[in-house]
Design an enzyme around this catalytic site. Structure first.
Site, PDB file in Angstrom:
ATOM      1  N   ASP A 159      -1.263  -7.061  -5.194  1.00 16.26           N
ATOM      2  CA  ASP A 159      -2.481  -7.049  -4.236  1.00 16.26           C
ATOM      3  C   ASP A 159      -2.584  -7.852  -3.064  1.00 16.26           C
ATOM      4  O   ASP A 159      -2.135  -8.656  -3.077  1.00 16.26           O
ATOM      5  CB  ASP A 159      -3.606  -7.661  -5.209  1.00 16.26           C
TER       6      ASP A 159
ATOM      7  N   ASP B 158       2.351  -2.266  -4.212  1.00 16.36           N
ATOM      8  CA  ASP B 158       1.036  -1.447  -4.072  1.00 16.36           C
ATOM      9  C   ASP B 158       0.252  -2.090  -5.611  1.00 16.36           C
ATOM     10  O   ASP B 158       0.917  -2.738  -6.563  1.00 16.36           O
ATOM     11  CB  ASP B 158       0.860  -0.040  -4.636  1.00 16.36           C
TER      12      ASP B 158
ATOM     13  N   GLY C 234       0.737  -1.295   0.072  1.00 16.08           N
ATOM     14  CA  GLY C 234      -0.178   0.116  -0.036  1.00 16.08           C
ATOM     15  C   GLY C 234       0.774   1.329  -0.004  1.00 16.08           C
ATOM     16  O   GLY C 234       0.600   2.158   0.563  1.00 16.08           O
TER      17      GLY C 234
ATOM     18  N   GLY D 248      -0.201   5.107  -1.048  1.00 21.82           N
ATOM     19  CA  GLY D 248      -1.306   5.781  -0.639  1.00 21.82           C
ATOM     20  C   GLY D 248      -0.926   6.951   0.254  1.00 21.82           C
ATOM     21  O   GLY D 248       0.282   7.303   0.157  1.00 21.82           O
ATOM     22  N   GLN D 249      -1.586   7.421   1.034  1.00 24.97           N
ATOM     23  CA  GLN D 249      -1.161   8.880   1.855  1.00 24.97           C
ATOM     24  C   GLN D 249      -0.159   8.531   2.798  1.00 24.97           C
ATOM     25  O   GLN D 249       0.970   9.363   2.993  1.00 24.97           O
ATOM     26  CB  GLN D 249      -2.498   9.427   2.815  1.00 24.97           C
TER      27      GLN D 249
ATOM     28  N   LYS E  13     -11.289  -2.707  11.390  1.00 24.99           N
ATOM     29  CA  LYS E  13     -10.166  -2.438  12.290  1.00 24.99           C
ATOM     30  C   LYS E  13     -10.346  -3.092  13.441  1.00 24.99           C
ATOM     31  O   LYS E  13      -9.422  -3.564  14.272  1.00 24.99           O
ATOM     32  CB  LYS E  13      -9.879  -0.945  12.467  1.00 24.99           C
TER      33      LYS E  13
ATOM     34  N   TYR F 120     -15.424  -0.035   7.935  1.00 23.73           N
ATOM     35  CA  TYR F 120     -13.984   0.493   8.256  1.00 23.73           C
ATOM     36  C   TYR F 120     -13.711   0.050   9.795  1.00 23.73           C
ATOM     37  O   TYR F 120     -12.820  -0.521  10.061  1.00 23.73           O
ATOM     38  CB  TYR F 120     -13.786   1.873   7.783  1.00 23.73           C
TER      39      TYR F 120
HETATM   40  N1  SER Z   1      -8.428   8.887   8.519  1.00 25.32           N
HETATM   41  C1  SER Z   1      -9.332   7.886   8.622  1.00 25.32           C
HETATM   42  C2  SER Z   1     -10.640   7.861   8.070  1.00 25.32           C
HETATM   43  O1  SER Z   1     -10.890   9.176   7.982  1.00 25.32           O
HETATM   44  C3  SER Z   1      -9.484   7.468   9.927  1.00 25.32           C
HETATM   45  O2  SER Z   1      -8.664   6.301  10.254  1.00 25.32           O
HETATM   46  O3  SER Z   1     -11.153   6.972   7.453  1.00 25.32           O
END
Ligand code: SER
Length: 310
Positions: free
Chosen positions: A51, A36, A10, A13-14, A145, A141
Protein backbone atom coordinates in the site's frame (compact mmCIF):
# COMPACT_ATOMS: atom_id res chain seq x y z
CA UNK A 1 23.90 -4.80 -17.59
CA UNK A 2 22.37 -1.91 -15.74
CA UNK A 3 22.88 -1.54 -12.04
CA UNK A 4 19.53 0.17 -11.64
CA UNK A 5 16.85 -1.51 -9.54
CA UNK A 6 13.45 -0.12 -10.32
CA UNK A 7 10.33 -0.26 -8.15
CA UNK A 8 6.95 0.45 -9.76
CA UNK A 9 4.31 1.24 -7.15
CA UNK A 10 0.82 0.90 -8.62
CA UNK A 11 2.09 -1.68 -11.11
CA UNK A 12 -1.33 -3.19 -11.78
CA UNK A 13 -2.90 -0.01 -13.14
CA UNK A 14 -3.30 1.20 -16.71
CA UNK A 15 0.20 2.69 -16.97
CA UNK A 16 1.96 0.32 -14.57
CA UNK A 17 1.17 -2.85 -16.48
CA UNK A 18 2.61 -1.47 -19.69
CA UNK A 19 5.49 0.43 -18.13
CA UNK A 20 6.67 -2.69 -16.28
CA UNK A 21 6.93 -4.56 -19.56
CA UNK A 22 8.84 -1.71 -21.24
CA UNK A 23 11.23 -1.24 -18.31
CA UNK A 24 11.85 -4.98 -18.01
CA UNK A 25 12.86 -5.04 -21.67
CA UNK A 26 15.29 -2.17 -21.09
CA UNK A 27 16.70 -2.96 -17.65
CA UNK A 28 16.38 -6.72 -17.34
CA UNK A 29 13.46 -8.73 -16.08
CA UNK A 30 14.56 -9.10 -12.47
CA UNK A 31 15.70 -5.50 -12.12
CA UNK A 32 12.10 -4.25 -12.14
CA UNK A 33 10.11 -4.95 -8.99
CA UNK A 34 6.36 -4.49 -9.29
CA UNK A 35 4.26 -3.51 -6.30
CA UNK A 36 0.57 -2.91 -5.89
CA UNK A 37 -2.09 -3.03 -3.20
CA UNK A 38 -3.68 -5.90 -5.14
CA UNK A 39 -2.97 -9.59 -4.68
CA UNK A 40 -1.40 -10.97 -7.83
CA UNK A 41 -1.40 -14.71 -8.37
CA UNK A 42 1.61 -16.03 -10.27
CA UNK A 43 3.26 -12.67 -11.02
CA UNK A 44 5.53 -12.76 -14.07
CA UNK A 45 8.44 -11.17 -12.20
CA UNK A 46 9.44 -9.85 -8.76
CA UNK A 47 6.27 -8.67 -7.02
CA UNK A 48 5.45 -7.17 -3.61
CA UNK A 49 2.02 -6.46 -2.20
CA UNK A 50 2.27 -2.88 -0.98
CA UNK A 51 0.00 0.00 0.00
CA UNK A 52 1.65 3.27 -1.11
CA UNK A 53 0.41 4.88 2.12
CA UNK A 54 2.35 2.35 4.24
CA UNK A 55 5.65 4.17 4.71
CA UNK A 56 7.38 1.44 6.67
CA UNK A 57 6.24 -1.26 4.27
CA UNK A 58 7.50 0.80 1.33
CA UNK A 59 10.90 1.35 2.94
CA UNK A 60 11.24 -2.35 3.68
CA UNK A 61 10.59 -3.20 0.02
CA UNK A 62 13.11 -0.55 -1.10
CA UNK A 63 15.79 -1.97 1.22
CA UNK A 64 15.00 -5.62 0.51
CA UNK A 65 15.49 -5.18 -3.23
CA UNK A 66 18.18 -2.48 -3.15
CA UNK A 67 15.89 -0.18 -5.14
CA UNK A 68 17.53 2.83 -6.84
CA UNK A 69 14.53 4.33 -8.70
CA UNK A 70 10.84 4.48 -7.84
CA UNK A 71 7.99 5.07 -10.27
CA UNK A 72 5.01 6.01 -8.09
CA UNK A 73 1.87 5.35 -10.13
CA UNK A 74 -0.61 4.49 -7.36
CA UNK A 75 -3.40 7.09 -7.33
CA UNK A 76 -7.13 7.58 -7.59
CA UNK A 77 -8.00 9.27 -10.91
CA UNK A 78 -10.33 12.18 -11.52
CA UNK A 79 -13.75 10.52 -11.61
CA UNK A 80 -13.15 8.09 -8.71
CA UNK A 81 -11.56 10.85 -6.66
CA UNK A 82 -14.78 12.88 -6.84
CA UNK A 83 -16.62 9.89 -5.34
CA UNK A 84 -13.98 9.24 -2.65
CA UNK A 85 -12.36 12.62 -1.99
CA UNK A 86 -10.80 11.76 1.38
CA UNK A 87 -9.21 8.53 0.18
CA UNK A 88 -8.05 10.27 -3.02
CA UNK A 89 -6.28 13.02 -1.12
CA UNK A 90 -4.76 10.61 1.40
CA UNK A 91 -3.51 8.15 -1.21
CA UNK A 92 -2.33 10.69 -3.76
CA UNK A 93 -0.42 12.76 -1.21
CA UNK A 94 0.78 10.20 1.36
CA UNK A 95 2.22 7.98 -1.37
CA UNK A 96 4.17 10.91 -2.76
CA UNK A 97 5.45 12.06 0.65
CA UNK A 98 6.68 8.55 1.37
CA UNK A 99 8.63 8.32 -1.88
CA UNK A 100 10.01 11.87 -1.74
CA UNK A 101 11.20 11.30 1.82
CA UNK A 102 12.87 8.03 0.80
CA UNK A 103 14.81 10.04 -1.81
CA UNK A 104 15.55 12.85 0.64
CA UNK A 105 16.95 10.32 3.11
CA UNK A 106 19.20 8.85 0.39
CA UNK A 107 17.46 5.47 0.12
CA UNK A 108 16.74 5.95 -3.60
CA UNK A 109 18.39 8.06 -6.30
CA UNK A 110 15.56 8.96 -8.65
CA UNK A 111 11.78 9.37 -8.51
CA UNK A 112 9.14 9.41 -11.23
CA UNK A 113 5.73 10.77 -10.33
CA UNK A 114 2.96 11.48 -12.83
CA UNK A 115 0.98 14.68 -12.85
CA UNK A 116 -1.94 15.35 -15.17
CA UNK A 117 -3.78 17.86 -17.35
CA UNK A 118 -6.14 17.91 -14.35
CA UNK A 119 -3.81 20.43 -12.67
CA UNK A 120 -5.46 23.01 -14.92
CA UNK A 121 -8.90 24.40 -14.27
CA UNK A 122 -11.71 26.61 -15.54
CA UNK A 123 -9.60 29.79 -15.48
CA UNK A 124 -6.73 28.26 -17.48
CA UNK A 125 -6.47 29.17 -21.19
CA UNK A 126 -7.89 26.08 -22.95
CA UNK A 127 -6.13 26.25 -26.30
CA UNK A 128 -2.43 25.35 -26.39
CA UNK A 129 -2.32 25.57 -22.62
CA UNK A 130 1.16 26.87 -21.73
CA UNK A 131 3.63 25.25 -19.33
CA UNK A 132 3.30 28.22 -16.97
CA UNK A 133 -0.23 29.59 -16.68
CA UNK A 134 -3.15 30.08 -14.32
CA UNK A 135 -3.76 26.84 -12.39
CA UNK A 136 -6.93 26.69 -10.32
CA UNK A 137 -7.96 23.02 -10.45
CA UNK A 138 -11.46 22.33 -9.15
CA UNK A 139 -11.37 18.55 -8.73
CA UNK A 140 -9.81 16.69 -5.81
CA UNK A 141 -7.63 14.82 -8.26
CA UNK A 142 -6.40 18.06 -9.85
CA UNK A 143 -5.84 19.69 -6.47
CA UNK A 144 -3.78 16.69 -5.33
CA UNK A 145 -1.73 16.78 -8.53
CA UNK A 146 -1.08 20.49 -8.25
CA UNK A 147 -0.04 20.17 -4.61
CA UNK A 148 2.12 17.20 -5.60
CA UNK A 149 3.86 19.27 -8.27
CA UNK A 150 4.66 21.96 -5.73
CA UNK A 151 6.07 19.31 -3.36
CA UNK A 152 8.21 17.78 -6.11
CA UNK A 153 9.74 21.12 -7.00
CA UNK A 154 10.23 21.95 -3.32
CA UNK A 155 12.00 18.65 -2.59
CA UNK A 156 14.23 19.20 -5.60
CA UNK A 157 15.18 22.76 -4.66
CA UNK A 158 15.44 22.25 -0.93
CA UNK A 159 16.87 18.74 -0.67
CA UNK A 160 18.26 18.05 -4.15
CA UNK A 161 15.82 15.19 -4.78
CA UNK A 162 16.03 14.02 -8.41
CA UNK A 163 12.29 13.88 -9.11
CA UNK A 164 10.86 13.98 -12.62
CA UNK A 165 7.29 14.33 -13.77
CA UNK A 166 4.98 14.61 -16.76
CA UNK A 167 1.46 16.03 -16.94
CA UNK A 168 -0.16 13.13 -18.76
CA UNK A 169 -3.09 13.74 -21.03
CA UNK A 170 -5.73 10.99 -21.33
CA UNK A 171 -3.89 7.74 -22.10
CA UNK A 172 -5.10 5.16 -24.58
CA UNK A 173 -3.72 1.64 -24.87
CA UNK A 174 -4.83 -1.86 -25.80
CA UNK A 175 -2.90 -3.87 -23.23
CA UNK A 176 -4.47 -2.53 -20.03
CA UNK A 177 -7.75 -0.99 -18.91
CA UNK A 178 -8.06 2.54 -17.55
CA UNK A 179 -9.69 2.98 -14.16
CA UNK A 180 -11.73 5.89 -12.91
CA UNK A 181 -10.66 8.68 -15.25
CA UNK A 182 -12.61 11.24 -17.26
CA UNK A 183 -10.75 10.30 -20.45
CA UNK A 184 -11.49 6.54 -20.13
CA UNK A 185 -14.14 6.72 -22.87
CA UNK A 186 -11.39 6.93 -25.49
CA UNK A 187 -10.29 3.38 -24.56
CA UNK A 188 -13.78 1.89 -24.01
CA UNK A 189 -14.96 3.17 -27.39
CA UNK A 190 -12.55 0.88 -29.27
CA UNK A 191 -13.61 -2.21 -27.30
CA UNK A 192 -17.29 -1.46 -27.82
CA UNK A 193 -16.81 -0.64 -31.50
CA UNK A 194 -15.35 -4.10 -32.08
CA UNK A 195 -17.77 -5.95 -29.79
CA UNK A 196 -21.11 -4.18 -30.32
CA UNK A 197 -20.54 -1.73 -33.19
CA UNK A 198 -21.97 0.98 -30.95
CA UNK A 199 -20.98 3.06 -27.95
CA UNK A 200 -22.76 5.35 -25.51
CA UNK A 201 -20.34 8.12 -24.57
CA UNK A 202 -20.38 9.80 -21.17
CA UNK A 203 -19.01 13.04 -22.65
CA UNK A 204 -20.73 15.24 -25.24
CA UNK A 205 -19.72 14.96 -28.89
CA UNK A 206 -17.66 18.16 -29.05
CA UNK A 207 -15.66 17.72 -25.82
CA UNK A 208 -12.10 18.06 -27.09
CA UNK A 209 -9.44 16.82 -24.67
CA UNK A 210 -5.69 16.21 -24.89
CA UNK A 211 -4.97 12.49 -25.34
CA UNK A 212 -1.98 10.27 -26.08
CA UNK A 213 -1.34 6.76 -27.33
CA UNK A 214 0.35 4.60 -24.70
CA UNK A 215 3.54 3.91 -26.71
CA UNK A 216 4.13 7.66 -26.84
CA UNK A 217 3.47 8.02 -23.11
CA UNK A 218 5.89 5.20 -22.28
CA UNK A 219 8.50 6.70 -24.59
CA UNK A 220 8.14 10.11 -22.91
CA UNK A 221 8.33 8.64 -19.42
CA UNK A 222 11.44 6.56 -20.03
CA UNK A 223 13.10 9.31 -22.07
CA UNK A 224 12.57 11.84 -19.27
CA UNK A 225 13.90 9.39 -16.66
CA UNK A 226 16.98 8.59 -18.76
CA UNK A 227 17.81 12.22 -19.58
CA UNK A 228 20.83 13.68 -17.83
CA UNK A 229 19.77 15.66 -14.78
CA UNK A 230 20.91 19.01 -16.21
CA UNK A 231 18.42 18.67 -19.06
CA UNK A 232 15.50 18.27 -16.68
CA UNK A 233 15.01 21.94 -15.93
CA UNK A 234 11.42 21.73 -14.76
CA UNK A 235 10.99 19.82 -11.52
CA UNK A 236 7.30 20.44 -10.99
CA UNK A 237 5.97 18.64 -14.09
CA UNK A 238 6.29 18.89 -17.87
CA UNK A 239 3.45 19.56 -20.30
CA UNK A 240 3.49 16.99 -23.09
CA UNK A 241 1.09 16.89 -26.02
CA UNK A 242 -0.07 14.04 -28.19
CA UNK A 243 -3.40 14.19 -29.97
CA UNK A 244 -6.39 16.39 -29.22
CA UNK A 245 -9.79 15.10 -30.32
CA UNK A 246 -13.48 14.99 -29.41
CA UNK A 247 -15.73 11.92 -29.10
CA UNK A 248 -17.21 12.81 -32.50
CA UNK A 249 -13.77 12.90 -34.12
CA UNK A 250 -12.66 9.55 -32.70
CA UNK A 251 -15.99 8.02 -33.75
CA UNK A 252 -15.49 9.34 -37.30
CA UNK A 253 -12.01 7.80 -37.36
CA UNK A 254 -13.31 4.43 -36.11
CA UNK A 255 -15.98 4.50 -38.84
CA UNK A 256 -13.22 4.45 -41.46
CA UNK A 257 -12.52 0.89 -40.26
CA UNK A 258 -15.98 -0.12 -39.00
CA UNK A 259 -18.47 1.76 -41.21
CA UNK A 260 -21.54 0.59 -39.28
CA UNK A 261 -20.21 1.91 -35.94
CA UNK A 262 -22.63 4.28 -34.21
CA UNK A 263 -22.21 6.53 -31.18
CA UNK A 264 -24.72 8.14 -28.84
CA UNK A 265 -24.04 10.70 -26.14
CA UNK A 266 -25.23 10.68 -22.54
CA UNK A 267 -23.02 13.09 -20.60
CA UNK A 268 -22.79 12.39 -16.86
CA UNK A 269 -20.88 14.04 -13.97
CA UNK A 270 -17.61 13.58 -15.86
CA UNK A 271 -18.72 16.20 -18.39
CA UNK A 272 -18.28 18.94 -15.76
CA UNK A 273 -14.73 17.71 -15.09
CA UNK A 274 -13.86 17.64 -18.81
CA UNK A 275 -15.30 21.13 -19.31
CA UNK A 276 -12.65 22.56 -16.99
CA UNK A 277 -9.67 20.88 -18.63
CA UNK A 278 -7.58 22.09 -21.58
CA UNK A 279 -8.42 21.14 -25.14
CA UNK A 280 -4.81 21.19 -26.31
CA UNK A 281 -1.37 21.49 -24.72
CA UNK A 282 1.77 23.47 -25.54
CA UNK A 283 4.71 21.14 -24.91
CA UNK A 284 7.54 23.36 -26.21
CA UNK A 285 9.56 23.02 -23.01
CA UNK A 286 9.61 19.21 -23.08
CA UNK A 287 10.65 19.36 -26.75
CA UNK A 288 13.42 21.86 -26.04
CA UNK A 289 14.71 20.49 -22.75
CA UNK A 290 14.89 16.75 -23.39
CA UNK A 291 13.93 16.23 -27.01
CA UNK A 292 10.35 14.98 -26.65
CA UNK A 293 8.19 14.41 -29.71
CA UNK A 294 5.11 12.25 -30.21
CA UNK A 295 4.83 9.62 -32.96
CA UNK A 296 1.11 8.76 -33.13
CA UNK A 297 -1.75 10.82 -34.51
CA UNK A 298 -5.44 9.87 -34.29
CA UNK A 299 -5.46 7.81 -37.46
CA UNK A 300 -2.28 5.83 -36.67
CA UNK A 301 -3.49 5.19 -33.12
CA UNK A 302 -6.94 4.06 -34.27
CA UNK A 303 -5.51 1.62 -36.76
CA UNK A 304 -3.09 0.20 -34.20
CA UNK A 305 -5.75 -0.05 -31.45
CA UNK A 306 -8.22 -1.88 -33.68
CA UNK A 307 -5.56 -4.20 -35.15
CA UNK A 308 -4.38 -5.19 -31.70
CA UNK A 309 -7.79 -5.52 -30.07
CA UNK A 310 -9.07 -7.75 -32.86
N1 SER B 1 -6.80 10.38 -17.54
C1 SER B 1 -6.88 11.07 -16.29
C2 SER B 1 -8.27 11.20 -15.84
O1 SER B 1 -9.15 11.23 -16.68
C3 SER B 1 -6.27 12.44 -16.44
O2 SER B 1 -5.10 12.47 -15.73
O3 SER B 1 -8.48 11.29 -14.68
Amino acid sequence: MSTEKILIIGSQGQIGLELAEALRNNYGHDNVVCADVKDVENPVGPYEKLDAMDRQGMYEVIKKHGVSQVYLLAALLSATAEQKPKLAWDLNMEGLFNVLDAAKEGMIKKVYWPSSIAVFGPTTPRVNTPQYTVMEPNTIYGISKQAGERYCEYYHQKYGVDVRSIRYPGLIGHKSAPGGGTTDYAVHIYHEALKNKSYECFLSEDTTLPMMYMPDALKATIQLMESSADKVKIRSSYNIAGISFSPKEIADEIRKHIPEFSITYKPDFRQAIANCWPGSIDDTRAREDWGWHNDFDLSAMTKDMLDNLK
